[in-house]
Design a protein around this motif. Structure first.
Motif, PDB file in Angstrom:
ATOM      1  N   ASN A 103       0.828  -1.215   0.000  1.00  0.00           N
ATOM      2  CA  ASN A 103       0.000   0.000   0.000  1.00  0.00           C
ATOM      3  C   ASN A 103       0.854   1.253   0.000  1.00  0.00           C
ATOM      4  OD1 ASN A 103      -2.347  -1.498   0.037  1.00  0.00           O
ATOM      5  ND2 ASN A 103      -2.879  -1.026   2.148  1.00  0.00           N
ATOM      6  N   ILE A 104       1.878   1.266   0.836  1.00  0.00           N
ATOM      7  CA  ILE A 104       2.737   2.453   0.927  1.00  0.00           C
ATOM      8  C   ILE A 104       3.475   2.673  -0.392  1.00  0.00           C
ATOM      9  CG2 ILE A 104       4.735   3.466   2.110  1.00  0.00           C
ATOM     10  CD1 ILE A 104       2.104   3.513   3.752  1.00  0.00           C
ATOM     11  N   ALA A 105       3.929   1.610  -1.026  1.00  0.00           N
ATOM     12  CA  ALA A 105       4.603   1.745  -2.333  1.00  0.00           C
ATOM     13  C   ALA A 105       3.634   2.301  -3.374  1.00  0.00           C
ATOM     14  CB  ALA A 105       5.164   0.392  -2.778  1.00  0.00           C
ATOM     15  N   GLU A 106       2.389   1.821  -3.366  1.00  0.00           N
ATOM     16  CA  GLU A 106       1.380   2.347  -4.294  1.00  0.00           C
ATOM     17  C   GLU A 106       1.079   3.811  -3.996  1.00  0.00           C
ATOM     18  OE1 GLU A 106      -2.255   0.320  -5.781  1.00  0.00           O
ATOM     19  OE2 GLU A 106      -1.520  -1.343  -4.534  1.00  0.00           O
ATOM     20  N   CYS A 107       1.014   4.156  -2.713  1.00  0.00           N
ATOM     21  CA  CYS A 107       0.788   5.557  -2.328  1.00  0.00           C
ATOM     22  C   CYS A 107       1.910   6.439  -2.868  1.00  0.00           C
ATOM     23  CB  CYS A 107       0.700   5.706  -0.805  1.00  0.00           C
ATOM     24  SG  CYS A 107      -0.844   5.128  -0.075  1.00  0.00           S
ATOM     25  N   ARG A 108       3.154   5.978  -2.701  1.00  0.00           N
ATOM     26  CA  ARG A 108       4.303   6.736  -3.208  1.00  0.00           C
ATOM     27  C   ARG A 108       4.186   6.942  -4.715  1.00  0.00           C
ATOM     28  NH1 ARG A 108       8.526   3.115  -2.989  1.00  0.00           N
ATOM     29  NH2 ARG A 108       7.772   2.584  -5.041  1.00  0.00           N
ATOM     30  N   ASP A 109       3.880   5.876  -5.446  1.00  0.00           N
ATOM     31  CA  ASP A 109       3.767   5.969  -6.902  1.00  0.00           C
ATOM     32  C   ASP A 109       2.645   6.917  -7.314  1.00  0.00           C
ATOM     33  OD1 ASP A 109       5.841   4.147  -7.008  1.00  0.00           O
ATOM     34  OD2 ASP A 109       4.559   2.435  -7.522  1.00  0.00           O
ATOM     35  N   ASN A 110       1.496   6.815  -6.656  1.00  0.00           N
ATOM     36  CA  ASN A 110       0.372   7.702  -6.978  1.00  0.00           C
ATOM     37  C   ASN A 110       0.691   9.145  -6.630  1.00  0.00           C
ATOM     38  OD1 ASN A 110      -1.193   5.660  -7.991  1.00  0.00           O
ATOM     39  ND2 ASN A 110      -2.560   5.523  -6.252  1.00  0.00           N
ATOM     40  N   ASN A 111       1.385   9.351  -5.531  1.00  0.00           N
ATOM     41  CA  ASN A 111       1.749  10.702  -5.127  1.00  0.00           C
ATOM     42  C   ASN A 111       2.703  11.328  -6.143  1.00  0.00           C
ATOM     43  OD1 ASN A 111       1.363  12.755  -3.089  1.00  0.00           O
ATOM     44  ND2 ASN A 111       3.505  12.430  -2.530  1.00  0.00           N
ATOM     45  N   ILE A 112       3.647  10.538  -6.625  1.00  0.00           N
ATOM     46  CA  ILE A 112       4.572  11.017  -7.658  1.00  0.00           C
ATOM     47  C   ILE A 112       3.804  11.360  -8.936  1.00  0.00           C
ATOM     48  CG2 ILE A 112       6.440  10.294  -9.207  1.00  0.00           C
ATOM     49  CD1 ILE A 112       7.600   8.758  -6.749  1.00  0.00           C
ATOM     50  N   ALA A 113       2.883  10.500  -9.322  1.00  0.00           N
ATOM     51  CA  ALA A 113       2.082  10.755 -10.529  1.00  0.00           C
ATOM     52  C   ALA A 113       1.239  12.017 -10.366  1.00  0.00           C
ATOM     53  CB  ALA A 113       1.189   9.553 -10.847  1.00  0.00           C
TER      54      ALA A 113
END
Length: 160
Positions: A103-113
């Motif tokens: 979840n945290i990795a997905e959050c990081r990726d979405n935040n970057i996007a």
């Protein structure tokens, strides 16, 4: 407190982290939609929700680290891995931890996007402002310090 009681507390904290990180992920997805639709009211609410979820995750992470320490697994970055080895890789503890990490990795990726979407929007606004101010439409380049500059062709390439 017994190791079993501490392990159960750790499991509860990981469950809360998994739930909260899922909610943060949903906020980031809603943010992307609001950015696309330029919905400032939604963005304001989402920003508050993101801040709240981030604060809760930080508090839970502090608690998780303390519990890992209480289980004599250490305070360094590998402490959780030692806990998983101690209690078994196939446990609910391991499953929850893997979910939190994903979840945290997905959050990081979405935040970057989402940050990239914001940056593109900022660039469009700056271009529009430049046109309104009557500035020439020279393309921006980077100067030696890494800042944006619009001075193409002003450097001497060689002497004849």
């Amino acid at each position: 407190m017994s190791a079993e009681g501490t392990q159960l507390q750790l499991e509860a904290v990981l469950e809360q982290q998994a739930h909260c990180s899922t909610e943060l992920l949903q906020c980031l997805e809603a943010e992307r939609k609001a950015l696309a639709e330029r919905d400032t009211d939604a963005l304001e609410k989402i920003s508050q929700d993101k801040s709240n979820h981030t604060r809760v995750l930080e508090e839970l992470e502090t608690r998780r680290r303390q519990l890992v320490c209480d289980l004599d697994c250490g305070t360094d970055a590998d402490g959780m891995q030692r806990c998983l080895e101690k209690f078994g890789e196939g446990t609910r503890l391991a499953s929850l931890w893997n979910r939190v990490i994903r979840n945290i990795a997905e959050c990081r990726d979405n935040n970057i996007a989402n940050g990239a979407v914001l940056e593109i929007g900022r660039q469009h606004v700056e271009q529009a402002l430049a046109i309104l101010r009557g500035n020439t439409a020279e393309p921006a380049v980077y100067d030696a310090q890494g800042g944006a500059a619009s001075a193409l062709g002003q450097r001497e390439l060689g002497k004849v």
